[in-house]
Design a protein around this motif. Structure first.
Motif, PDB file in Angstrom:
ATOM      1  N   HIS A 279       0.779  -1.371  -0.155  1.00 27.89           N
ATOM      2  CA  HIS A 279       0.013  -0.003  -0.047  1.00 27.89           C
ATOM      3  C   HIS A 279       0.755   1.092   0.016  1.00 27.89           C
ATOM      4  O   HIS A 279       1.061   1.944   0.992  1.00 27.89           O
ATOM      5  CB  HIS A 279      -0.816  -0.050   1.269  1.00 27.89           C
ATOM      6  N   PRO A 280       1.573   1.500  -1.216  1.00 29.41           N
ATOM      7  CA  PRO A 280       2.218   2.633  -1.162  1.00 29.41           C
ATOM      8  C   PRO A 280       1.421   4.083  -1.179  1.00 29.41           C
ATOM      9  O   PRO A 280       0.467   4.173  -1.760  1.00 29.41           O
ATOM     10  CB  PRO A 280       3.069   2.808  -2.272  1.00 29.41           C
ATOM     11  N   SER A 281       2.199   4.923  -0.487  1.00 26.55           N
ATOM     12  CA  SER A 281       1.507   6.267  -0.456  1.00 26.55           C
ATOM     13  C   SER A 281       1.990   7.137  -1.548  1.00 26.55           C
ATOM     14  O   SER A 281       2.990   6.824  -2.179  1.00 26.55           O
ATOM     15  CB  SER A 281       1.705   7.100   0.977  1.00 26.55           C
ATOM     16  N   GLU A 282       1.508   8.092  -1.964  1.00 22.53           N
ATOM     17  CA  GLU A 282       1.858   9.020  -3.148  1.00 22.53           C
ATOM     18  C   GLU A 282       3.142   9.550  -2.785  1.00 22.53           C
ATOM     19  O   GLU A 282       4.214   9.241  -3.756  1.00 22.53           O
ATOM     20  CB  GLU A 282       0.914  10.150  -3.448  1.00 22.53           C
ATOM     21  N   SER A 283       3.547   9.924  -1.641  1.00 22.04           N
ATOM     22  CA  SER A 283       5.076  10.425  -1.390  1.00 22.04           C
ATOM     23  C   SER A 283       6.061   9.136  -1.507  1.00 22.04           C
ATOM     24  O   SER A 283       7.050   9.312  -1.925  1.00 22.04           O
ATOM     25  CB  SER A 283       5.160  10.862  -0.233  1.00 22.04           C
ATOM     26  N   GLN A 284       5.612   7.911  -1.124  1.00 19.16           N
ATOM     27  CA  GLN A 284       6.523   6.865  -1.069  1.00 19.16           C
ATOM     28  C   GLN A 284       6.758   6.475  -2.650  1.00 19.16           C
ATOM     29  O   GLN A 284       7.920   6.184  -2.833  1.00 19.16           O
ATOM     30  CB  GLN A 284       6.020   5.683  -0.614  1.00 19.16           C
ATOM     31  N   LEU A 285       5.649   6.400  -3.182  1.00 21.47           N
ATOM     32  CA  LEU A 285       5.698   6.255  -4.716  1.00 21.47           C
ATOM     33  C   LEU A 285       6.822   7.231  -5.433  1.00 21.47           C
ATOM     34  O   LEU A 285       7.555   6.917  -6.391  1.00 21.47           O
ATOM     35  CB  LEU A 285       4.500   6.019  -5.472  1.00 21.47           C
ATOM     36  N   ARG A 286       6.479   8.541  -5.281  1.00 22.05           N
ATOM     37  CA  ARG A 286       7.256   9.617  -5.974  1.00 22.05           C
ATOM     38  C   ARG A 286       8.743   9.477  -5.478  1.00 22.05           C
ATOM     39  O   ARG A 286       9.682   9.498  -6.293  1.00 22.05           O
ATOM     40  CB  ARG A 286       6.846  11.021  -5.499  1.00 22.05           C
ATOM     41  N   SER A 287       8.769   8.941  -4.334  1.00 20.66           N
ATOM     42  CA  SER A 287      10.436   9.042  -3.871  1.00 20.66           C
ATOM     43  C   SER A 287      10.986   7.647  -4.455  1.00 20.66           C
ATOM     44  O   SER A 287      12.161   7.663  -4.962  1.00 20.66           O
ATOM     45  CB  SER A 287      10.252   8.703  -2.149  1.00 20.66           C
ATOM     46  N   ARG A 288      10.183   6.592  -4.558  1.00 16.68           N
ATOM     47  CA  ARG A 288      10.865   5.513  -5.338  1.00 16.68           C
ATOM     48  C   ARG A 288      11.095   5.933  -6.826  1.00 16.68           C
ATOM     49  O   ARG A 288      12.061   5.373  -7.556  1.00 16.68           O
ATOM     50  CB  ARG A 288       9.821   4.251  -5.157  1.00 16.68           C
ATOM     51  N   LEU A 289      10.227   6.431  -7.511  1.00 16.13           N
ATOM     52  CA  LEU A 289      10.282   6.844  -8.850  1.00 16.13           C
ATOM     53  C   LEU A 289      11.543   7.694  -9.096  1.00 16.13           C
ATOM     54  O   LEU A 289      12.307   7.312 -10.022  1.00 16.13           O
ATOM     55  CB  LEU A 289       9.190   7.482  -9.424  1.00 16.13           C
ATOM     56  N   LYS A 290      11.943   8.408  -7.985  1.00 15.36           N
ATOM     57  CA  LYS A 290      12.859   9.461  -8.263  1.00 15.36           C
ATOM     58  C   LYS A 290      14.408   8.564  -7.846  1.00 15.36           C
ATOM     59  O   LYS A 290      15.196   8.659  -8.750  1.00 15.36           O
ATOM     60  CB  LYS A 290      12.921  10.580  -6.939  1.00 15.36           C
ATOM     61  N   LYS A 291      14.284   7.703  -7.233  1.00 17.53           N
ATOM     62  CA  LYS A 291      15.481   6.584  -6.811  1.00 17.53           C
ATOM     63  C   LYS A 291      15.716   5.797  -8.167  1.00 17.53           C
ATOM     64  O   LYS A 291      16.634   5.713  -8.242  1.00 17.53           O
ATOM     65  CB  LYS A 291      14.949   5.817  -5.657  1.00 17.53           C
ATOM     66  N   TRP A 292      14.688   5.330  -8.795  1.00 20.46           N
ATOM     67  CA  TRP A 292      15.052   4.665 -10.066  1.00 20.46           C
ATOM     68  C   TRP A 292      14.985   5.749 -11.095  1.00 20.46           C
ATOM     69  O   TRP A 292      15.263   5.043 -12.090  1.00 20.46           O
ATOM     70  CB  TRP A 292      13.801   4.114 -10.111  1.00 20.46           C
ATOM     71  N   GLN A 293      14.895   6.758 -11.098  1.00 18.83           N
ATOM     72  CA  GLN A 293      15.238   7.697 -12.088  1.00 18.83           C
ATOM     73  C   GLN A 293      14.247   7.623 -13.217  1.00 18.83           C
ATOM     74  O   GLN A 293      14.755   7.566 -14.365  1.00 18.83           O
ATOM     75  CB  GLN A 293      16.516   7.953 -12.763  1.00 18.83           C
ATOM     76  N   ILE A 294      13.095   7.709 -12.717  1.00 16.67           N
ATOM     77  CA  ILE A 294      12.035   7.131 -13.633  1.00 16.67           C
ATOM     78  C   ILE A 294      10.963   8.671 -13.924  1.00 16.67           C
ATOM     79  O   ILE A 294      10.387   9.106 -12.757  1.00 16.67           O
ATOM     80  CB  ILE A 294      10.943   6.131 -13.195  1.00 16.67           C
ATOM     81  N   THR A 295      11.042   9.185 -14.949  1.00 10.44           N
ATOM     82  CA  THR A 295      10.353  10.483 -15.334  1.00 10.44           C
ATOM     83  C   THR A 295       9.360  10.236 -16.464  1.00 10.44           C
ATOM     84  O   THR A 295       9.757   9.239 -17.267  1.00 10.44           O
ATOM     85  CB  THR A 295      10.965  11.687 -15.374  1.00 10.44           C
ATOM     86  N   LYS A 296       8.266  10.877 -16.483  1.00 12.51           N
ATOM     87  CA  LYS A 296       7.237  10.626 -17.707  1.00 12.51           C
ATOM     88  C   LYS A 296       8.347  11.312 -19.033  1.00 12.51           C
ATOM     89  O   LYS A 296       8.754  12.515 -18.720  1.00 12.51           O
ATOM     90  CB  LYS A 296       5.955  11.481 -17.617  1.00 12.51           C
ATOM     91  N   PRO A 297       8.186  10.851 -20.117  1.00 10.89           N
ATOM     92  CA  PRO A 297       8.613  11.717 -21.358  1.00 10.89           C
ATOM     93  C   PRO A 297       8.445  12.994 -21.352  1.00 10.89           C
ATOM     94  O   PRO A 297       9.467  14.000 -21.716  1.00 10.89           O
ATOM     95  CB  PRO A 297       8.099  10.952 -22.455  1.00 10.89           C
ATOM     96  N   SER A 298       7.141  13.575 -21.066  1.00 14.47           N
ATOM     97  CA  SER A 298       6.957  15.032 -21.033  1.00 14.47           C
ATOM     98  C   SER A 298       7.653  15.674 -20.152  1.00 14.47           C
ATOM     99  O   SER A 298       7.486  17.007 -20.312  1.00 14.47           O
ATOM    100  CB  SER A 298       5.645  15.180 -21.280  1.00 14.47           C
ATOM    101  N   ARG A 299       8.077  15.387 -18.952  1.00 15.09           N
ATOM    102  CA  ARG A 299       8.703  15.741 -18.127  1.00 15.09           C
ATOM    103  C   ARG A 299      10.082  16.174 -17.876  1.00 15.09           C
ATOM    104  O   ARG A 299      10.866  16.510 -17.122  1.00 15.09           O
ATOM    105  CB  ARG A 299       8.107  15.178 -16.511  1.00 15.09           C
ATOM    106  N   LYS A 300      10.879  15.802 -19.085  1.00 12.92           N
ATOM    107  CA  LYS A 300      12.385  15.510 -19.260  1.00 12.92           C
ATOM    108  C   LYS A 300      12.848  16.969 -19.443  1.00 12.92           C
ATOM    109  O   LYS A 300      12.229  17.969 -19.935  1.00 12.92           O
ATOM    110  CB  LYS A 300      12.707  14.923 -20.049  1.00 12.92           C
TER     111      LYS A 300
END
Length: 62
Positions: free
Chosen positions: A41-62
């Motif tokens: 059950h990830p929170s939004e902040s947990q998922l944001r943090s994990r995406l940042k750690k994985w260096q995952i961004t949406k193509p439109s946000r590069k």
């Protein structure tokens, strides 16, 4: 506050999260709803943090 989710649990969800968020450009809240399970059950902040750690961004946000 949400409890920490073990790294191995995150890794089992990584491909799906990456596909939904980066490749299909789903909104973060929708990704959370889809990947939630009884023991994940990830929170939004947990998922944001994990995406940042994985260096995952949406193509439109590069």
């Amino acid at each position: 506050m949400k409890s920490a989710i073990p790294p191995d649990i995150w890794e089992t969800k990584r491909l799906l999260i990456t596909k939904l968020y980066k490749e299909e450009e789903w909104p973060l809240k929708q990704v959370i709803k889809l990947v939630q399970t009884r023991d994940f059950h990830p929170s939004e902040s947990q998922l944001r943090s994990r995406l940042k750690k994985w260096q995952i961004t949406k193509p439109s946000r590069k």
